[in-house]
Write an enzyme that holds these catalytic residues in place. Sequence first.
Site, mmCIF file in Angstrom:
data_model
loop_
_atom_site.group_PDB
_atom_site.id
_atom_site.type_symbol
_atom_site.label_atom_id
_atom_site.label_comp_id
_atom_site.label_asym_id
_atom_site.label_seq_id
_atom_site.Cartn_x
_atom_site.Cartn_y
_atom_site.Cartn_z
ATOM 1 N N ASP A 22 1.336 -3.929 -9.680
ATOM 2 C CA ASP A 22 1.086 -5.256 -10.243
ATOM 3 C C ASP A 22 1.283 -5.263 -11.756
ATOM 4 O OD1 ASP A 22 0.332 -5.487 -7.629
ATOM 5 O OD2 ASP A 22 -1.802 -5.704 -8.034
ATOM 6 N N HIS B 59 0.839 -1.216 0.000
ATOM 7 C CA HIS B 59 0.000 0.000 0.000
ATOM 8 C C HIS B 59 0.869 1.259 0.000
ATOM 9 C CE1 HIS B 59 -4.163 -1.604 0.359
ATOM 10 N NE2 HIS B 59 -3.476 -2.680 0.703
ATOM 11 N N THR B 60 2.008 1.164 -0.617
ATOM 12 C CA THR B 60 2.879 2.318 -0.797
ATOM 13 C C THR B 60 2.834 2.816 -2.237
ATOM 14 O OG1 THR B 60 4.615 0.682 -1.089
ATOM 15 C CG2 THR B 60 4.547 1.788 1.034
ATOM 16 N N LEU C 16 -2.201 -12.464 -5.850
ATOM 17 C CA LEU C 16 -1.037 -12.725 -6.704
ATOM 18 C C LEU C 16 -1.211 -12.070 -8.077
ATOM 19 C CD1 LEU C 16 -0.348 -16.480 -5.782
ATOM 20 C CD2 LEU C 16 0.729 -14.437 -4.823
HETATM 21 C C1 GLA Z 1 -2.952 -4.520 -4.801
HETATM 22 C C2 GLA Z 1 -2.905 -3.343 -5.767
HETATM 23 C C3 GLA Z 1 -1.510 -2.746 -5.812
HETATM 24 C C4 GLA Z 1 -1.004 -2.417 -4.424
HETATM 25 C C5 GLA Z 1 -1.187 -3.609 -3.495
HETATM 26 C C6 GLA Z 1 -0.850 -3.289 -2.069
HETATM 27 O O1 GLA Z 1 -2.159 -5.564 -5.277
HETATM 28 O O2 GLA Z 1 -3.275 -3.771 -7.060
HETATM 29 O O3 GLA Z 1 -1.515 -1.604 -6.628
HETATM 30 O O4 GLA Z 1 -1.625 -1.272 -3.911
HETATM 31 O O5 GLA Z 1 -2.505 -4.111 -3.518
HETATM 32 O O6 GLA Z 1 0.510 -3.070 -1.937
#
Ligand code: GLA
Length: 384
Positions: free
Chosen positions: A171, A34-35, A124
């Site tokens: 992701d 969540h960064t 994932l």
């Molecule tokens: C999900 C979101 C990412 C990121 C993560 C937490 O995977 O798609 O953009 O915010 O959560 O790190």
Amino acid sequence: MHDPAVLRSIHRSRYQAEPAVFVAPGRVNLIGEHTDYAEGFVMPAAIDFATLAGISPRSDGKIVLYSENNGEQRCFAAAVLPALASRHWSDYPLGVLSILAAEGHTIPGFSLSLWGDVPLGSGLSSSAALEVVTALAVCSLLGVAYPGAKLARLCQRAENEFVGASCGIMDQFISANAKQNHALLLDCRDLSFKLAPIPADVALVIANTMVKHSNVGGDYTTRRAEVESACAAIASHRPEVRFLRDATVADLELWGGEMPPNALKRARHVITENLRTVAAAEALARGDLAELGRLMAEAHRSYSQDFEGSCVEADAMVALAQDLPGMIGARLTGGGFGGCTINLVAQNRAAEFAQALGARYAAEVGIVPQIHICHASGAAHRIS
Ligand code: GLA
């Protein structure tokens, strides 16, 4: 596993056409949760679970999408694509088409077959793999080759603007830009990254709590709003703070009292997580696995207690891993509220670790988990 030859033959027999075939991997995040939407740091690696796409042109102006996983086909007129999502797997490929159209491309008719083995709803990044593989396949028909960072942005927009999930860039970026045997320390501000080699004697053991996770709506969106409200409180004193990336622990000491208590906790997680992520990349680079493990433990504690992004099952999975032979570090990975833990484990103990962790979790939680020994794989590409 995802065998391109099988997808080719599925596509041929459905559409009587030879497909061009593409693959895009899922990912695991080693640290930095969540960064990304706070323009901070993340350290993901692609994994050997992936989604395949086969594409061939059509002359009837139709777009036919087939998902082998869902055993379902959907058909649209290329000229009048849906403008809204319908909470269906086809939202992801349709979202990509809608963003490509918004970029000025005329979307031609085609048949697209999709098949993947990224576990769904497990944190994932099955969604990112689906978006990135669709984007590569459709761009090949358009004759466009976007650089990896741009491709990732387009796919993120598909998810933000069409699917309606307020995810960050991590992701899609790692799926499109990964490097085999490496994690990337990605700076989500300017998308520059450093390669973080994963030593050959370290295994990525991914343990699925079997508790479903989703980025659409719900807790993910609430957390993101809390992070943004904490940032706004700091920015009212220090306007140069545009994202929590720019804020410090000292800012929280000064102005944390002006935030709702939850916003303060979320901000403390994000600000300290950015520091941990950079430190973890440095520890990995100098081979200091003890420090890496310590940082992962601290990251999990922060994710669970300050961010309140974990769940009892994921906390149990992390706790049960701690004293197993070969264990280097463990934490919940991905968007949170379920999904998988990432365990860095000495390669020569990985099989035994996976078995013991599975047995412990089943006995304590009463759910049989899926545990995978994964490798850091390469970026999305065409399969010749
Ligand atoms: C999900 C979101 C990412 C990121 C993560 C937490 O995977 O798609 O953009 O915010 O959560 O790190």
